[in-house]
Design a protein around this motif. Structure first.
Motif, PDB file in Angstrom:
ATOM      1  N   ALA A 192       0.817  -1.138  -0.023  1.00 37.34           N
ATOM      2  CA  ALA A 192       0.037  -0.021   0.075  1.00 37.34           C
ATOM      3  C   ALA A 192       0.810   1.131   0.096  1.00 37.34           C
ATOM      4  O   ALA A 192       2.132   1.322   0.464  1.00 37.34           O
ATOM      5  N   GLY A 193       0.152   2.416  -0.388  1.00 35.57           N
ATOM      6  CA  GLY A 193       0.636   3.679  -0.335  1.00 35.57           C
ATOM      7  C   GLY A 193       0.646   4.151   1.124  1.00 35.57           C
ATOM      8  O   GLY A 193      -0.114   3.675   1.871  1.00 35.57           O
ATOM      9  N   ALA A 241       5.046 -17.910   1.470  1.00 35.90           N
ATOM     10  CA  ALA A 241       5.049 -18.937   0.139  1.00 35.90           C
ATOM     11  C   ALA A 241       3.637 -18.939  -0.434  1.00 35.90           C
ATOM     12  O   ALA A 241       3.452 -19.450  -1.764  1.00 35.90           O
ATOM     13  N   SER A 242       2.550 -18.974   0.249  1.00 38.82           N
ATOM     14  CA  SER A 242       1.119 -19.060  -0.045  1.00 38.82           C
ATOM     15  C   SER A 242       0.623 -17.890  -1.071  1.00 38.82           C
ATOM     16  O   SER A 242      -0.066 -18.045  -1.771  1.00 38.82           O
ATOM     17  N   ILE A 243       1.280 -16.926  -1.184  1.00 35.00           N
ATOM     18  CA  ILE A 243       1.036 -15.602  -1.893  1.00 35.00           C
ATOM     19  C   ILE A 243       1.423 -15.744  -3.498  1.00 35.00           C
ATOM     20  O   ILE A 243       2.708 -16.179  -3.660  1.00 35.00           O
ATOM     21  N   THR A 244       0.304 -15.860  -4.178  1.00 37.11           N
ATOM     22  CA  THR A 244       0.477 -15.993  -5.552  1.00 37.11           C
ATOM     23  C   THR A 244       0.467 -14.524  -6.683  1.00 37.11           C
ATOM     24  O   THR A 244       0.429 -14.649  -7.468  1.00 37.11           O
ATOM     25  N   ALA A 245      -0.081 -13.252  -5.666  1.00 34.11           N
ATOM     26  CA  ALA A 245       0.025 -12.171  -6.406  1.00 34.11           C
ATOM     27  C   ALA A 245       0.169 -11.012  -5.654  1.00 34.11           C
ATOM     28  O   ALA A 245      -0.207 -11.153  -4.362  1.00 34.11           O
ATOM     29  N   VAL A 246       0.502  -9.720  -6.174  1.00 35.38           N
ATOM     30  CA  VAL A 246       0.821  -8.484  -5.516  1.00 35.38           C
ATOM     31  C   VAL A 246      -0.096  -7.757  -6.303  1.00 35.38           C
ATOM     32  O   VAL A 246       0.101  -7.348  -7.590  1.00 35.38           O
ATOM     33  N   PHE A 247      -0.847  -6.804  -5.454  1.00 35.38           N
ATOM     34  CA  PHE A 247      -1.515  -5.571  -6.232  1.00 35.38           C
ATOM     35  C   PHE A 247      -0.666  -4.410  -5.426  1.00 35.38           C
ATOM     36  O   PHE A 247      -0.688  -4.252  -4.076  1.00 35.38           O
ATOM     37  N   ALA A 248       0.211  -3.657  -6.106  1.00 37.56           N
ATOM     38  CA  ALA A 248       0.992  -2.503  -5.823  1.00 37.56           C
ATOM     39  C   ALA A 248      -0.146  -1.183  -5.727  1.00 37.56           C
ATOM     40  O   ALA A 248      -0.703  -0.968  -6.881  1.00 37.56           O
ATOM     41  N   ALA A 249       0.141  -0.285  -4.947  1.00 36.74           N
ATOM     42  CA  ALA A 249      -0.668   0.866  -5.112  1.00 36.74           C
ATOM     43  C   ALA A 249      -0.200   1.601  -6.161  1.00 36.74           C
ATOM     44  O   ALA A 249      -0.934   2.731  -6.464  1.00 36.74           O
ATOM     45  N   ASN A 250       1.023   1.585  -6.648  1.00 36.92           N
ATOM     46  CA  ASN A 250       1.275   2.341  -7.838  1.00 36.92           C
ATOM     47  C   ASN A 250       2.350   1.608  -8.631  1.00 36.92           C
ATOM     48  O   ASN A 250       2.798   0.849  -8.096  1.00 36.92           O
TER      49      ASN A 250
END
Length: 337
Positions: A192-193, A241-250
């Motif tokens: 997050a930003g 290890a279970s994280i498969t995706a990242v949503f970046a704030a910018n």
């Protein structure tokens, strides 16, 4: 063009062009040119194109001194922005200034520090003392409406981040999350930003609601808007290890994350998919090219200026804000099986 036409054009360019010169060059009435300059509707699209071309060819500039004397108005707008040296706030302000100038107004800009709440009151006071007829607040922080309500402002104010633009932030965030969800991702982290920024707050709140309703528990790491933040938090993402995706704030946060994932031997999108937000010009040249949500900063800035000027002049507001778009590139893919 005939010899007489060439002579007329040359004379127009030697002296300051008037709306009559613009009308003659565009092949429309001077009333049509005046309506365009005043931001009024009812102009056919092809006439609008011809007027814009004529304004540019003749380098038309309104005579501000004569206008002010005749109307007892200043035709000045004040713009207050946070971190205006940043790429995106700068684009918004530049576009707003361009649009205002085309409508016969001058924009005076005051930069603000988001960590110093007292600067808003001082900036507003300075601009009003300088005779501005309206105020545009760009790149707002959380609580800006409350701060403004405590000030006695008797001129129109437009906050670029009010209800309508807030909804566009939520919609853009949902575009990104729905895209990841459609690819099979359920363990989606959010870098997050800074929480004091309205845009960061809205993206995080939308993400948390989406995760609680459609996926698994939210996983949030907060930083600033810079690439270093993405680089730092990518290591924490990699530890889960279970994280498969990242949503970046910018997109800048996403850029830092992409570099750290590469250094750690984590494949994008083979192991982790990454989505950004903004679609900065460099995003398509990241490695891999970044899937992101495109915001139309230039069009948004122009819309804000047109809306504020309509408020100043007591006209209906006709300009809608541009919708965000999901731009799918190579940084996202299906969950690995």
């Amino acid at each position: 063009m005939t010899e007489d036409g060439d002579r007329d054009a040359g004379q127009e360019e030697k002296r300051s062009a008037t709306i009559y010169d613009v009308a003659r060059r565009a092949g429309v009435s001077h009333q049509t040119v005046a309506r365009f300059l005043n931001g009024e509707g009812g102009i056919r699209p092809y006439n609008k194109v011809k007027v814009v071309a004529a304004l540019e060819e003749l380098r038309y500039r309104p005579n501000m001194a004569a206008r002010s004397l005749a109307t007892k108005r200043t035709y000045r707008i004040g713009a207050l922005g946070f971190e205006i040296a940043g790429h995106n706030p700068g684009r918004v302000l530049q576009a707003a200034s361009d649009a205002a100038r085309e409508l016969g107004y001058v924009v005076e800009v005051v930069g603000l520090d988001p960590l110093d709440p007292g600067q808003l009151a001082n900036g507003v006071e300075t601009l009003i003392r300088n005779g501005v007829e309206g105020l545009l607040i760009t790149s707002p922080t959380v609580g800006i409406a409350d701060e403004l309500s405590r000030l006695r402002i008797e001129i129109p104010v437009l906050v670029d981040g009010a209800r309508e633009t807030d909804e566009l932030q939520r919609r853009g965030t949902l575009f990104a999350l729905e895209h990841l969800h459609d690819l099979g991702h359920r363990r989606i982290a959010h870098i997050a930003g800074p929480s004091q920024w309205t845009a960061a707050h809205l993206r995080r709140a939308t993400y948390e609601l989406f995760m609680s309703e459609r996926a698994e528990a939210p996983m949030v790491w907060e930083g600033d808007w810079e690439s270093r933040s993405g680089y730092t938090h990518a290591e924490r993402v990699a530890a889960e290890a279970s994280i498969t995706a990242v949503f970046a704030a910018n997109d800048r946060i996403a850029l830092g994350a992409l570099l750290r994932f590469h250094e750690l031997g984590i494949r994008v999108p083979g192991d982790v998919s990454v989505v950004g937000f903004d679609d900065m010009p460099e995003s398509e040249f990241f490695h891999p090219p970044l899937t992101t949500v495109r915001q139309h900063f230039d069009a948004g800035g122009r819309t804000s200026a047109a809306r504020l000027i309509a408020m100043i002049e007591g006209r209906p507001v006709e300009a809608p804000y541009p919708e965000p778009e999901l731009i799918v590139r190579a940084s996202t893919g299906p969950v690995a099986t």
